[in-house]
Design a protein around this motif. Structure first.
Motif, mmCIF file in Angstrom:
data_model
loop_
_atom_site.group_PDB
_atom_site.id
_atom_site.type_symbol
_atom_site.label_atom_id
_atom_site.label_comp_id
_atom_site.label_asym_id
_atom_site.label_seq_id
_atom_site.Cartn_x
_atom_site.Cartn_y
_atom_site.Cartn_z
ATOM 1 N N GLU A 171 0.965 -1.127 0.244
ATOM 2 C CA GLU A 171 -0.370 -0.390 -0.098
ATOM 3 C C GLU A 171 1.097 1.194 0.245
ATOM 4 N N TYR A 172 1.975 1.132 0.844
ATOM 5 C CA TYR A 172 3.064 2.407 0.514
ATOM 6 C C TYR A 172 4.117 2.026 -0.550
ATOM 7 N N PRO A 173 4.744 1.987 -1.336
ATOM 8 C CA PRO A 173 5.267 0.914 -2.085
ATOM 9 C C PRO A 173 6.902 2.825 -1.967
ATOM 10 N N SER A 174 6.406 3.775 -1.100
ATOM 11 C CA SER A 174 7.596 5.329 -1.218
ATOM 12 C C SER A 174 8.081 4.958 -0.483
ATOM 13 N N VAL A 175 7.635 3.786 0.615
ATOM 14 C CA VAL A 175 8.111 4.398 1.873
ATOM 15 C C VAL A 175 8.940 2.836 1.997
ATOM 16 N N SER A 176 9.913 2.556 3.026
ATOM 17 C CA SER A 176 10.298 1.338 3.822
ATOM 18 C C SER A 176 9.588 1.774 5.414
ATOM 19 N N LEU A 177 9.781 0.693 6.077
ATOM 20 C CA LEU A 177 9.294 0.886 7.833
ATOM 21 C C LEU A 177 10.568 0.082 8.341
ATOM 22 N N HIS A 178 10.945 0.955 9.091
ATOM 23 C CA HIS A 178 12.081 0.014 9.837
ATOM 24 C C HIS A 178 11.786 -1.172 10.989
ATOM 25 N N ASN A 179 12.656 -1.711 11.968
ATOM 26 C CA ASN A 179 12.273 -2.188 12.440
ATOM 27 C C ASN A 179 10.563 -2.335 12.836
ATOM 28 N N GLY A 188 11.847 2.042 18.400
ATOM 29 C CA GLY A 188 12.519 1.744 17.707
ATOM 30 C C GLY A 188 12.323 1.837 16.182
ATOM 31 N N SER A 189 10.454 1.634 16.105
ATOM 32 C CA SER A 189 9.947 1.818 14.783
ATOM 33 C C SER A 189 10.586 3.000 14.016
ATOM 34 N N GLU A 190 10.457 2.598 12.597
ATOM 35 C CA GLU A 190 10.473 3.894 11.417
ATOM 36 C C GLU A 190 10.432 4.059 10.318
ATOM 37 N N LEU A 191 9.082 4.789 10.033
ATOM 38 C CA LEU A 191 9.048 5.491 8.509
ATOM 39 C C LEU A 191 9.624 6.560 7.833
ATOM 40 N N ARG A 192 10.628 6.059 6.789
ATOM 41 C CA ARG A 192 11.486 6.359 6.404
ATOM 42 C C ARG A 192 11.492 6.659 4.385
ATOM 43 N N PHE A 193 11.867 7.406 4.392
ATOM 44 C CA PHE A 193 11.876 7.640 2.978
ATOM 45 C C PHE A 193 12.992 8.404 2.030
ATOM 46 N N VAL A 194 12.920 9.495 0.761
ATOM 47 C CA VAL A 194 13.527 9.660 0.529
ATOM 48 C C VAL A 194 12.792 10.766 -0.327
ATOM 49 N N PRO A 195 12.475 12.241 -0.902
ATOM 50 C CA PRO A 195 12.125 13.199 -1.654
ATOM 51 C C PRO A 195 12.921 12.865 -2.843
ATOM 52 N N GLU A 196 12.257 12.622 -3.796
ATOM 53 C CA GLU A 196 12.728 12.578 -5.396
ATOM 54 C C GLU A 196 13.248 14.298 -5.634
ATOM 55 N N ARG A 197 12.607 15.065 -4.778
ATOM 56 C CA ARG A 197 13.231 16.551 -5.087
ATOM 57 C C ARG A 197 13.400 17.194 -3.969
#
Length: 338
Positions: A6-14, A54-63
């Motif tokens: 459902e959220y392919p543009s982010v990763s979920l850590h831990n 310790g869980s995180e939602l992570r992403f990198v903006p394309e711009r």
């Protein structure tokens, strides 16, 4: 790292999986362990691993100027921290049962950053960092972003199992517990599997840690919870030995460090049962000494800190105690990891 369909543009850590949240509509609650594994643990541990320590939602903006909207909720009022790489926010962000949308883009000064930083994370990695409480759900992610790439994250992943001390129950924030502090000192990425009040070395937890193939070094803090709940030393020995062996057999090439009981009130108060605490410590030393796995070692919890930095219960390290443990443990781990 977990990436949801459902959220392919982010990763979920831990985060091991998500399940429907029961306090809101259409929210995906973050679990540190799969629900079927959690259900096999003792009741309190079952609850704790359904919280995002310790869980995180992570992403990198394309711009740099891209605006990313992340909608979240929690089962009760609480806080989260939005880091950019290792850069800490000025203040925490409040969250609660009503879904809240965060609008995030690379901060202005980070866009102009020209220094060659020797940091764990690329400064354009947005890290929405969750706390020990409350439970959290993701509702939506919108905007032009992608999951971080391996080169933007630490090379080494550090897994920690233990009690509320490992979870950082008395730390002011998740990034101030000893697991996070040691990881920061060493440039590692932490995976926190602390279970407040319930680190009983349950076999399903040991099996789950053993089955994971995404960590490079582990610490097993075994276990003030069992001592406080009056587990006989013989039962502690059986549980701890089975737990350690299960993890070690599956990871013969990864360093595994067992931490004996941190100093706590039986060691220092009048009438405290210091003998029982020492029996637990000696038992864990013997378990490690008797194993034939060369990459297992022991760190003495009492050598990592004293109780002067604890809360008034003389059980839980406060921020000062967490700092002492984190720095001391980092030195110990650095000597054991090539």
């Amino acid at each position: 790292m977990t990436t949801l369909e459902e959220y392919p543009s982010v990763s979920l850590h831990n985060v091991a999986e998500t399940v429907p949240a029961d306090w809101t509509d259409e929210g995906d609650r973050l679990h540190r362990l799969p629900a079927d594994v959690a259900a096999e643990l003792n009741e309190m541990a079952d609850d704790r691993v359904r919280h995002p320590t310790g869980s995180e939602l992570r992403f990198v903006p394309e711009r740099d100027d891209a605006e990313i909207e992340v909608t979240l909720s929690a089962d009760e009022p609480g806080e989260l921290h939005v880091f950019w790489g290792g850069f800490q926010p000025w203040k925490p962000t409040e969250i609660g049962p009503e879904p809240t949308t965060l609008t995030l883009s690379v901060p202005e000064r980070l866009r102009k950053l020209d220094a060659d930083l020797d940091g764990r994370y690329d400064p354009r990695v947005c890290r929405i960092c969750f706390e020990r409480v409350p439970a959290v759900a993701v509702h939506d992610v919108r905007g032009d972003c992608r999951p971080p790439e391996p080169g933007e994250l630490p090379d080494t992943r550090y897994l920690a199992y233990g009690t509320s001390i490992t979870e950082g129950a008395a730390a002011s924030a998740d990034h101030l517990n000893y697991v996070s502090r040691a990881a920061r000192e060493l440039g590692w990425d932490p995976l926190n599997f602390g279970c407040s009040g319930s680190a009983y070395a349950d076999p399903p937890m040991g099996e789950y840690v053993a089955e994971r193939d995404d960590w490079d070094v582990a610490t097993l803090a075994l276990s003030i919870n069992m001592a406080n709940q009056d587990f006989p030393v013989e039962e502690f020995e059986a549980r701890a030995e089975a737990f350690v062996e299960t993890v070690a057999e599956a990871h013969p090439d990864e360093p595994i460090v067992c931490i004996t009981l941190f100093p706590y009130y039986p060691d220092v108060i009048e009438g405290g049962d210091a003998g029982r605490a020492e029996a637990y410590r000696e038992t864990l030393r013997a378990i490690v000494a008797d194993t034939d796995h060369p990459d297992i070692s022991v760190v003495e919890g009492r050598e990592l800190t004293d109780v002067s930095g604890y809360t008034a219960d003389i059980l839980h390290p406060g921020d000062a105690g967490m700092e002492s443990i984190g720095r001391s443990l980092a030195r110990e781990l650095d000597e054991r990891v090539e």
